[in-house]
Design an enzyme around this catalytic site. Structure first.
Site, mmCIF file in Angstrom:
data_model
loop_
_atom_site.group_PDB
_atom_site.id
_atom_site.type_symbol
_atom_site.label_atom_id
_atom_site.label_comp_id
_atom_site.label_asym_id
_atom_site.label_seq_id
_atom_site.Cartn_x
_atom_site.Cartn_y
_atom_site.Cartn_z
ATOM 1 N N ASP A 115 0.855 -1.181 0.000
ATOM 2 C CA ASP A 115 0.000 0.000 0.000
ATOM 3 C C ASP A 115 0.899 1.242 0.000
ATOM 4 O O ASP A 115 1.890 1.287 0.729
ATOM 5 C CB ASP A 115 -0.893 -0.023 1.249
ATOM 6 C CG ASP A 115 -2.068 0.921 1.151
ATOM 7 O OD1 ASP A 115 -3.212 0.436 1.170
ATOM 8 O OD2 ASP A 115 -1.843 2.150 1.055
ATOM 9 N N ASN A 171 -12.756 -3.900 2.999
ATOM 10 C CA ASN A 171 -13.735 -2.825 3.144
ATOM 11 C C ASN A 171 -14.721 -2.862 1.991
ATOM 12 O O ASN A 171 -14.342 -3.100 0.845
ATOM 13 C CB ASN A 171 -13.023 -1.465 3.156
ATOM 14 C CG ASN A 171 -12.103 -1.303 4.355
ATOM 15 O OD1 ASN A 171 -12.426 -1.748 5.455
ATOM 16 N ND2 ASN A 171 -10.952 -0.670 4.146
ATOM 17 N N GLY A 188 -15.590 2.166 4.362
ATOM 18 C CA GLY A 188 -14.392 2.959 4.064
ATOM 19 C C GLY A 188 -13.692 2.542 2.786
ATOM 20 O O GLY A 188 -12.505 2.828 2.600
ATOM 21 N N GLN A 189 -14.429 1.892 1.873
ATOM 22 C CA GLN A 189 -13.799 1.493 0.613
ATOM 23 C C GLN A 189 -13.567 2.724 -0.256
ATOM 24 O O GLN A 189 -14.503 3.477 -0.529
ATOM 25 C CB GLN A 189 -14.696 0.491 -0.134
ATOM 26 C CG GLN A 189 -14.047 -0.014 -1.424
ATOM 27 C CD GLN A 189 -14.911 -1.035 -2.166
ATOM 28 O OE1 GLN A 189 -16.085 -1.225 -1.835
ATOM 29 N NE2 GLN A 189 -14.336 -1.656 -3.174
ATOM 30 N N SER A 190 -12.311 2.920 -0.654
ATOM 31 C CA SER A 190 -12.003 4.094 -1.479
ATOM 32 C C SER A 190 -11.587 3.714 -2.897
ATOM 33 O O SER A 190 -11.571 4.566 -3.775
ATOM 34 C CB SER A 190 -10.906 4.935 -0.822
ATOM 35 O OG SER A 190 -9.713 4.194 -0.719
ATOM 36 N N HIS A 223 -10.086 -5.662 -2.883
ATOM 37 C CA HIS A 223 -8.746 -5.821 -2.328
ATOM 38 C C HIS A 223 -8.827 -6.244 -0.873
ATOM 39 O O HIS A 223 -9.752 -5.879 -0.147
ATOM 40 C CB HIS A 223 -7.916 -4.543 -2.470
ATOM 41 C CG HIS A 223 -8.601 -3.314 -1.970
ATOM 42 N ND1 HIS A 223 -9.588 -2.671 -2.694
ATOM 43 C CD2 HIS A 223 -8.469 -2.614 -0.823
ATOM 44 C CE1 HIS A 223 -10.023 -1.627 -2.008
ATOM 45 N NE2 HIS A 223 -9.365 -1.576 -0.860
ATOM 46 N N LEU A 224 -7.843 -7.007 -0.498
ATOM 47 C CA LEU A 224 -7.737 -7.502 0.872
ATOM 48 C C LEU A 224 -6.492 -6.845 1.473
ATOM 49 O O LEU A 224 -5.417 -6.907 0.884
ATOM 50 C CB LEU A 224 -7.600 -9.020 0.776
ATOM 51 C CG LEU A 224 -7.815 -9.878 2.004
ATOM 52 C CD1 LEU A 224 -8.177 -11.282 1.558
ATOM 53 C CD2 LEU A 224 -6.578 -9.919 2.825
ATOM 54 N N HIS A 225 -6.676 -6.155 2.593
ATOM 55 C CA HIS A 225 -5.534 -5.528 3.272
ATOM 56 C C HIS A 225 -4.882 -6.555 4.196
ATOM 57 O O HIS A 225 -5.575 -7.217 4.977
ATOM 58 C CB HIS A 225 -5.989 -4.377 4.172
ATOM 59 C CG HIS A 225 -6.619 -3.214 3.465
ATOM 60 N ND1 HIS A 225 -5.959 -2.027 3.234
ATOM 61 C CD2 HIS A 225 -7.861 -3.038 2.965
ATOM 62 C CE1 HIS A 225 -6.773 -1.175 2.632
ATOM 63 N NE2 HIS A 225 -7.938 -1.764 2.457
HETATM 64 P P1 5GP Z 1 -9.764 0.966 0.764
HETATM 65 O O1 5GP Z 1 -9.884 2.261 1.532
HETATM 66 O O2 5GP Z 1 -10.494 1.063 -0.565
HETATM 67 O O3 5GP Z 1 -10.129 -0.254 1.535
HETATM 68 O O4 5GP Z 1 -8.224 0.819 0.459
HETATM 69 C C1 5GP Z 1 -7.597 1.316 -0.679
HETATM 70 C C2 5GP Z 1 -6.127 1.313 -0.394
HETATM 71 O O5 5GP Z 1 -5.433 1.501 -1.617
HETATM 72 C C3 5GP Z 1 -5.679 2.453 0.539
HETATM 73 O O6 5GP Z 1 -5.064 1.902 1.690
HETATM 74 C C4 5GP Z 1 -4.730 3.265 -0.316
HETATM 75 O O7 5GP Z 1 -3.645 3.763 0.418
HETATM 76 C C5 5GP Z 1 -4.301 2.276 -1.384
HETATM 77 N N1 5GP Z 1 -3.949 2.888 -2.655
HETATM 78 C C6 5GP Z 1 -4.694 3.785 -3.344
HETATM 79 N N2 5GP Z 1 -4.089 4.116 -4.494
HETATM 80 C C7 5GP Z 1 -2.926 3.409 -4.528
HETATM 81 C C8 5GP Z 1 -1.866 3.325 -5.483
HETATM 82 O O8 5GP Z 1 -1.864 3.962 -6.538
HETATM 83 N N3 5GP Z 1 -0.842 2.482 -5.195
HETATM 84 C C9 5GP Z 1 -0.809 1.739 -4.044
HETATM 85 N N4 5GP Z 1 0.244 0.961 -3.861
HETATM 86 N N5 5GP Z 1 -1.810 1.785 -3.128
HETATM 87 C C10 5GP Z 1 -2.844 2.616 -3.366
#
Ligand code: 5GP
Ligand code: ZN
Length: 119
Positions: A35, A92, A98-100, A105-107
């Site tokens: 990330d 998420n 909080g999905q952005s 994706h799995l963190h």
């Molecule tokens: P979400 O909030 O959707 O669960 O997580 C999205 C994740 O993607 C966030 O932790 C954010 O930092 C990561 N992320 C967003 N854009 C990029 C990118 O261009 N490259 C990488 N490596 N991570 C990204």
């Protein structure tokens, strides 16, 4: 999904190699990369190569893909040395979740005590 939508998906662009990422693991179905806004000393994202917008859009026909993501996370956690200290897996969905990024994706988070419940 259309090529235009795919062009606009940041994670599809990482899969395509259009946006650089620190890739930890890849196979024919999934990709794992760090990330770029890490919330823990180890923060890795595991994604399907194919565009699936959210866990809520996973189809029963994608059972094996879902398993691949989970087992991929287990294996990356091992190679990152997180098994003894512990780690967290998070998926998420939607606004409250909080999905952005609209590509499943799995963190994988670890390397510090993470606390519970999350904020
Ligand atoms: P979400 O909030 O959707 O669960 O997580 C999205 C994740 O993607 C966030 O932790 C954010 O930092 C990561 N992320 C967003 N854009 C990029 C990118 O261009 N490259 C990488 N490596 N991570 C990204
Ligand atoms: Zn995508």
């Amino acid at each position: 999904m259309t090529d235009i939508a795919k062009d606009e998906c940041i994670f599809c662009r990482i899969v395509a190699g259009d946006i650089p990422a620190e890739v930890i693991h890849q196979d024919e179905e999934i990709l794992a990369f760090r990330d770029n806004n890490a919330q823990a000393p180890t923060h890795i994202l595991l994604i399907p190569r194919e565009h699936v917008s959210s866990v809520a859009e996973l189809d029963t026909s994608q059972e094996s893909l879902a398993g691949r993501l989970l087992l991929g996370a287990r294996s990356v956690a091992e190679s990152e040395g997180l098994v003894a200290s512990g780690y967290r897996l998070v998926v998420n969905h939607g606004a409250d979740g909080g999905q952005s990024v609209g590509h499943l994706h799995l963190h994988l988070l670890g390397g510090r005590p993470l606390g519970w419940p999350p904020g």
